[in-house]
Design an enzyme around this catalytic site. Structure first.
Site, PDB file in Angstrom:
ATOM      1  N   LYS A  88      -2.151   2.825   1.606  1.00 55.16           N
ATOM      2  CA  LYS A  88      -3.389   3.053   0.872  1.00 55.16           C
ATOM      3  C   LYS A  88      -4.601   2.899   1.782  1.00 55.16           C
ATOM      4  O   LYS A  88      -5.577   3.632   1.650  1.00 55.16           O
ATOM      5  CB  LYS A  88      -3.492   2.120  -0.331  1.00 55.16           C
ATOM      6  CG  LYS A  88      -2.371   2.319  -1.330  1.00 55.16           C
ATOM      7  CD  LYS A  88      -2.150   3.794  -1.650  1.00 55.16           C
ATOM      8  CE  LYS A  88      -0.879   3.999  -2.432  1.00 55.16           C
ATOM      9  NZ  LYS A  88      -0.544   5.407  -2.589  1.00 55.16           N
TER      10      LYS A  88
ATOM     11  N   TYR B  96       3.001  -0.700   1.184  1.00 49.11           N
ATOM     12  CA  TYR B  96       2.166  -0.046   0.178  1.00 49.11           C
ATOM     13  C   TYR B  96       0.690  -0.186   0.549  1.00 49.11           C
ATOM     14  O   TYR B  96      -0.067   0.789   0.527  1.00 49.11           O
ATOM     15  CB  TYR B  96       2.452  -0.678  -1.181  1.00 49.11           C
ATOM     16  CG  TYR B  96       1.685  -0.066  -2.326  1.00 49.11           C
ATOM     17  CD1 TYR B  96       2.155   1.085  -2.945  1.00 49.11           C
ATOM     18  CD2 TYR B  96       0.517  -0.637  -2.785  1.00 49.11           C
ATOM     19  CE1 TYR B  96       1.463   1.647  -4.005  1.00 49.11           C
ATOM     20  CE2 TYR B  96      -0.181  -0.086  -3.842  1.00 49.11           C
ATOM     21  CZ  TYR B  96       0.295   1.058  -4.445  1.00 49.11           C
ATOM     22  OH  TYR B  96      -0.398   1.602  -5.479  1.00 49.11           O
TER      23      TYR B  96
END
Length: 116
Positions: free
Chosen positions: A22, A18
């Site tokens: 990002k 994750y």
């Protein structure tokens, strides 16, 4: 002046995949801003913090270790924002008022990441 917005969620306490995704959005925002600056196209991003959405209802099979790590910093969260908070930032970045902002990521998190 044309504007492009990218969205990158704050990655302070999330899992590795994750976080990597990002950071990739942030890097692509900066790279694209540089590539198109001579065309007078601004590319900026928004990094929202905790926003009142239904995302929690879609999360299943949560990892106990991850939950414990998130819990360690959740007490620092100043609160939950509203979708309108993100919308206002997006409208600003898309407006002529932001015509000299390019390649930046605007954090909209109520100050959650300020001490980090």
């Amino acid at each position: 002046m044309p504007s492009v917005l990218a969205f990158s969620i704050i990655t302070l306490v999330a899992g590795t995949t994750y976080v990597a995704s990002k950071h990739a959005v942030s890097a692509m925002t900066k790279s694209t801003a540089f590539m198109y600056t001579n065309n007078k196209i601004c590319v900026n991003g928004l990094a929202p913090g905790a926003i009142a959405t239904n995302i929690a209802s879609t999360m299943t099979n949560l990892n106990d270790f991850g939950n414990a790590r998130i819990g360690a910093v959740s007490a620092l969260n100043p609160g939950v924002g509203q979708p309108e908070d993100i919308a206002h930032a997006a409208v600003f970045l898309a407006s002529d008022d932001a015509k000299f902002i390019n390649g930046d990521i605007i954090t909209v998190d109520g100050g959650f990441t300020a001490p980090f």
